[in-house]
Design a protein around this motif. Structure first.
Motif, PDB file in Angstrom:
ATOM      1  N   GLY A 100      74.870  72.821  68.302  1.00 44.16           N
ATOM      2  CA  GLY A 100      73.499  72.565  67.883  1.00 44.16           C
ATOM      3  C   GLY A 100      73.036  73.662  66.938  1.00 44.16           C
ATOM      4  N   TYR A 101      72.386  73.254  65.845  1.00 43.20           N
ATOM      5  CA  TYR A 101      71.933  74.249  64.873  1.00 43.20           C
ATOM      6  C   TYR A 101      70.504  73.965  64.448  1.00 43.20           C
ATOM      7  CZ  TYR A 101      72.505  77.892  61.336  1.00 43.20           C
ATOM      8  OH  TYR A 101      72.382  79.050  60.595  1.00 43.20           O
ATOM      9  N   GLY A 102      69.643  73.773  65.456  1.00 43.57           N
ATOM     10  CA  GLY A 102      68.219  73.714  65.185  1.00 43.57           C
ATOM     11  C   GLY A 102      67.669  75.123  65.143  1.00 43.57           C
ATOM     12  N   ALA A 103      66.371  75.265  65.443  1.00 42.10           N
ATOM     13  CA  ALA A 103      65.744  76.584  65.385  1.00 42.10           C
ATOM     14  C   ALA A 103      66.396  77.570  66.345  1.00 42.10           C
ATOM     15  CB  ALA A 103      64.251  76.456  65.691  1.00 42.10           C
ATOM     16  N   ALA A 104      66.746  77.110  67.546  1.00 42.82           N
ATOM     17  CA  ALA A 104      67.347  78.018  68.529  1.00 42.82           C
ATOM     18  C   ALA A 104      68.681  78.559  68.028  1.00 42.82           C
ATOM     19  CB  ALA A 104      67.530  77.312  69.863  1.00 42.82           C
ATOM     20  N   GLY A 105      69.540  77.669  67.544  1.00 44.27           N
ATOM     21  CA  GLY A 105      70.840  78.097  67.067  1.00 44.27           C
ATOM     22  C   GLY A 105      70.747  78.988  65.848  1.00 44.27           C
ATOM     23  N   GLU A 106      69.911  78.587  64.901  1.00 40.71           N
ATOM     24  CA  GLU A 106      69.822  79.321  63.640  1.00 40.71           C
ATOM     25  C   GLU A 106      69.141  80.670  63.782  1.00 40.71           C
ATOM     26  OE1 GLU A 106      68.186  78.813  59.030  1.00 40.71           O
ATOM     27  OE2 GLU A 106      67.889  77.190  60.486  1.00 40.71           O
ATOM     28  N   PHE A 107      68.043  80.731  64.528  1.00 34.96           N
ATOM     29  CA  PHE A 107      67.229  81.941  64.552  1.00 34.96           C
ATOM     30  C   PHE A 107      67.412  82.819  65.791  1.00 34.96           C
ATOM     31  CE2 PHE A 107      64.636  79.007  61.866  1.00 34.96           C
ATOM     32  CZ  PHE A 107      64.813  79.691  60.671  1.00 34.96           C
ATOM     33  N   TYR A 108      67.794  82.235  66.927  1.00 31.65           N
ATOM     34  CA  TYR A 108      67.829  83.014  68.158  1.00 31.65           C
ATOM     35  C   TYR A 108      69.229  83.372  68.642  1.00 31.65           C
ATOM     36  CZ  TYR A 108      62.878  81.987  68.520  1.00 31.65           C
ATOM     37  OH  TYR A 108      61.528  81.894  68.260  1.00 31.65           O
ATOM     38  N   HIS A 109      70.251  82.759  68.068  1.00 31.67           N
ATOM     39  CA  HIS A 109      71.611  83.043  68.518  1.00 31.67           C
ATOM     40  C   HIS A 109      72.524  83.494  67.375  1.00 31.67           C
ATOM     41  CE1 HIS A 109      71.063  81.628  72.666  1.00 31.67           C
ATOM     42  NE2 HIS A 109      70.258  80.734  72.129  1.00 31.67           N
ATOM     43  N   ALA A 110      72.598  82.725  66.309  1.00 34.29           N
ATOM     44  CA  ALA A 110      73.521  83.052  65.218  1.00 34.29           C
ATOM     45  C   ALA A 110      73.311  84.466  64.659  1.00 34.29           C
ATOM     46  CB  ALA A 110      73.397  82.009  64.102  1.00 34.29           C
ATOM     47  N   PRO A 111      72.065  84.936  64.475  1.00 34.32           N
ATOM     48  CA  PRO A 111      71.896  86.289  63.921  1.00 34.32           C
ATOM     49  C   PRO A 111      72.540  87.393  64.758  1.00 34.32           C
ATOM     50  CG  PRO A 111      69.837  85.075  63.765  1.00 34.32           C
ATOM     51  CD  PRO A 111      70.764  84.251  64.614  1.00 34.32           C
ATOM     52  N   PHE A 112      72.568  87.237  66.069  1.00 37.45           N
ATOM     53  CA  PHE A 112      73.158  88.261  66.925  1.00 37.45           C
ATOM     54  C   PHE A 112      74.675  88.157  66.945  1.00 37.45           C
ATOM     55  CE2 PHE A 112      68.917  87.292  68.672  1.00 37.45           C
ATOM     56  CZ  PHE A 112      68.308  88.502  68.360  1.00 37.45           C
ATOM     57  N   ILE A 113      75.175  86.919  67.005  1.00 38.11           N
ATOM     58  CA  ILE A 113      76.622  86.711  66.989  1.00 38.11           C
ATOM     59  C   ILE A 113      77.210  87.240  65.684  1.00 38.11           C
ATOM     60  CG2 ILE A 113      78.424  84.932  66.993  1.00 38.11           C
ATOM     61  CD1 ILE A 113      76.403  83.233  68.699  1.00 38.11           C
ATOM     62  N   ALA A 114      76.474  87.021  64.573  1.00 32.18           N
ATOM     63  CA  ALA A 114      76.957  87.451  63.260  1.00 32.18           C
ATOM     64  C   ALA A 114      76.788  88.954  63.032  1.00 32.18           C
ATOM     65  CB  ALA A 114      76.215  86.685  62.165  1.00 32.18           C
ATOM     66  N   SER A 115      75.907  89.589  63.782  1.00 30.02           N
ATOM     67  CA  SER A 115      75.615  91.012  63.555  1.00 30.02           C
ATOM     68  C   SER A 115      76.449  91.946  64.408  1.00 30.02           C
ATOM     69  CB  SER A 115      74.128  91.287  63.829  1.00 30.02           C
ATOM     70  OG  SER A 115      73.306  90.597  62.906  1.00 30.02           O
ATOM     71  N   LEU A 116      76.996  91.447  65.502  1.00 23.89           N
ATOM     72  CA  LEU A 116      77.716  92.316  66.424  1.00 23.89           C
ATOM     73  C   LEU A 116      79.221  92.191  66.225  1.00 23.89           C
ATOM     74  CD1 LEU A 116      75.607  91.607  69.634  1.00 23.89           C
ATOM     75  CD2 LEU A 116      75.517  93.628  68.176  1.00 23.89           C
ATOM     76  N   PRO A 117      79.923  93.314  66.118  1.00 23.96           N
ATOM     77  CA  PRO A 117      81.375  93.268  65.887  1.00 23.96           C
ATOM     78  C   PRO A 117      82.159  92.677  67.053  1.00 23.96           C
ATOM     79  CG  PRO A 117      80.664  95.521  66.351  1.00 23.96           C
ATOM     80  CD  PRO A 117      79.425  94.697  66.187  1.00 23.96           C
ATOM     81  N   GLU A 118      81.531  92.584  68.227  1.00 22.42           N
ATOM     82  CA  GLU A 118      82.219  92.029  69.397  1.00 22.42           C
ATOM     83  C   GLU A 118      82.429  90.519  69.304  1.00 22.42           C
ATOM     84  OE1 GLU A 118      79.757  95.547  70.943  1.00 22.42           O
ATOM     85  OE2 GLU A 118      79.541  93.954  69.462  1.00 22.42           O
ATOM     86  N   PHE A 119      81.747  89.867  68.326  1.00 23.15           N
ATOM     87  CA  PHE A 119      81.812  88.406  68.222  1.00 23.15           C
ATOM     88  C   PHE A 119      82.237  87.984  66.819  1.00 23.15           C
ATOM     89  CE2 PHE A 119      78.740  89.391  71.516  1.00 23.15           C
ATOM     90  CZ  PHE A 119      79.095  88.525  72.538  1.00 23.15           C
ATOM     91  N   LYS A 120      82.806  86.785  66.757  1.00 20.48           N
ATOM     92  CA  LYS A 120      83.114  86.155  65.475  1.00 20.48           C
ATOM     93  C   LYS A 120      82.670  84.696  65.559  1.00 20.48           C
ATOM     94  CE  LYS A 120      86.812  84.983  62.229  1.00 20.48           C
ATOM     95  NZ  LYS A 120      88.280  85.007  61.981  1.00 20.48           N
ATOM     96  N   LEU A 121      81.700  84.325  64.715  1.00 22.80           N
ATOM     97  CA  LEU A 121      81.225  82.943  64.684  1.00 22.80           C
ATOM     98  C   LEU A 121      82.230  82.115  63.896  1.00 22.80           C
ATOM     99  CD1 LEU A 121      79.025  80.877  65.376  1.00 22.80           C
ATOM    100  CD2 LEU A 121      77.853  81.525  63.259  1.00 22.80           C
ATOM    101  N   THR A 122      82.924  81.233  64.591  1.00 26.37           N
ATOM    102  CA  THR A 122      83.982  80.456  63.946  1.00 26.37           C
ATOM    103  C   THR A 122      83.585  79.014  63.677  1.00 26.37           C
ATOM    104  OG1 THR A 122      84.965  79.828  66.074  1.00 26.37           O
ATOM    105  CG2 THR A 122      85.750  81.861  65.049  1.00 26.37           C
ATOM    106  N   SER A 123      82.758  78.414  64.573  1.00 29.44           N
ATOM    107  CA  SER A 123      82.464  76.978  64.471  1.00 29.44           C
ATOM    108  C   SER A 123      81.029  76.686  64.882  1.00 29.44           C
ATOM    109  CB  SER A 123      83.409  76.172  65.369  1.00 29.44           C
ATOM    110  OG  SER A 123      84.753  76.450  65.082  1.00 29.44           O
ATOM    111  N   VAL A 124      80.484  75.633  64.278  1.00 28.63           N
ATOM    112  CA  VAL A 124      79.148  75.149  64.626  1.00 28.63           C
ATOM    113  C   VAL A 124      79.190  73.633  64.701  1.00 28.63           C
ATOM    114  CG1 VAL A 124      76.722  74.992  63.936  1.00 28.63           C
ATOM    115  CG2 VAL A 124      77.983  77.112  63.540  1.00 28.63           C
TER     116      VAL A 124
END
Length: 346
Positions: free
Chosen positions: A10-34
């Motif tokens: 899901g990539y509504g407001a929650a996905g775009e603004f409340y989750h993706a920014p943290f996953i993309a900013s922290l080296p512990e994670f790699k956003l691979t799929s949406v």
């Protein structure tokens, strides 16, 4: 350690603004799929991400370790269940599910599959709540006399959103109520009883758009309240103690920064997320500003990485999320039956 391969469903407001920014900013994670059913909106910010159309494409991908579920509430149970049964760790955007029975089943599946299940209760990491927690731990309040938390808005018009439609898990109680109840339990523990008033105040509302819930503790009451027709600014957080009273009007600025499109890794994040001060009043009724603790939404995901990679304790365990859903169910029963419900054995 290698980054945790992560997908967002899901990539509504929650996905775009409340989750993706943290996953993309922290080296512990790699956003691979949406997973996006029709669009490829995520590629505007993440051009290298793989966009899939069905949830099963995420659960069947052997490279994905963690799935973040940000879909409407009614789908949380089935998607989290499938993800864990396919060997994935799971973050569910709040609430965990729409019923306590479903939440209980997910907890059981999490234990059976040895997969982590947690719920995105980011508002435990609001500036105001962290400030209250600090004063409380330092025993600065003295004996607690009263606690109140509000999420007031003035929005007379109904939005074209699933949250304002008659769907399972729709309405204000399953939205802001989950935050307010979770914050209260996080600070003060389990209450002795609950009394609630839940209403539809706007003429066209088809789901609840107002609630006031009173939780009775030993010696004080905690009141959580939200509405869509509140024009006057009231304290968002209020704690009255025998030694000190604390109150704060402003929301944590992290949400506004996220909605502006900022990521925690951006240089502007530090500047844009400085919280305003709250206020304290002493026993002589002298009032002064009180500096706020810095809000820290990124910690949710930092903690999650430690839990996955090193087995550390979760900030939000699923049993706590399950209890919040039980409180919502009791609140609904209290409002419908116009009575106080004892929670001493819950």
């Amino acid at each position: 350690m290698m980054p945790i391969n992560t997908a967002i469903a899901g990539y509504g407001a929650a996905g775009e603004f409340y989750h993706a920014p943290f996953i993309a900013s922290l080296p512990e994670f790699k956003l691979t799929s949406v997973q996006e059913r029709h669009k490829e909106q995520s590629k505007l910010k993440f051009p290298d991400v793989k966009v899939v159309r069905t949830f099963s494409e995420l659960t069947n991908d052997p490279e994905i370790e963690l799935i973040v579920i940000t879909t409407p509430n009614e789908f949380h149970f089935s998607m989290a269940k499938e993800a864990m049964e396919k060997g994935k760790h799971v973050v569910v955007d709040k609430p965990i599910t729409v019923s306590s029975e479903e939440a209980e089943q997910l907890i059981k599946i999490s234990k059976e599959t040895n997969r982590i299940l947690t719920v995105y209760q980011n508002r435990r990491l609001d500036a105001g709540l962290l400030t209250i927690k600090k004063i409380k731990e330092e025993k600065g309040f003295g004996k607690i006399r009263h606690y109140e938390a509000h999420f007031d808005r003035f929005r007379p018009a109904i939005k074209d959103s699933w949250r304002e439609k008659e769907t399972p898990g729709g309405g204000l109680l399953y939205d802001l109520g989950v935050h307010l109840l979770d914050q209260t339990i996080y600070l003060w523990g389990k209450p002795q009883s609950i009394t609630a008033k839940i209403e539809r105040q706007r003429p066209d509302a088809v789901v609840d758009d107002f609630f006031e819930i009173t939780l009775q503790y030993n010696g004080f009451k905690a009141v959580v309240k939200a509405g869509m027709l509140v024009e006057e600014k009231t304290p968002q957080l209020y704690v009255e103690g025998s030694k000190l009273t604390y109150f704060r009007y402003d929301l944590d600025p992290q949400e506004a920064a996220l909605k502006q499109g900022l990521f925690p890794k951006d240089v502007a994040w530090e500047k844009e997320t400085v919280p305003t001060s709250g206020f304290i009043r002493n026993t002589d009724c002298e009032e002064s500003e009180y500096p706020s603790e810095r809000g820290n939404y990124p910690y949710f995901y930092k903690n999650l990485a430690q839990a996955i990679q090193k087995g550390e304790e979760l900030l939000v365990n699923p049993e706590e999320a399950h209890y919040v859903i039980k409180l919502i169910e009791f609140a609904k029963a209290s409002s419908e039956e116009k009575r106080t419900i004892d929670l001493s054995n819950v």
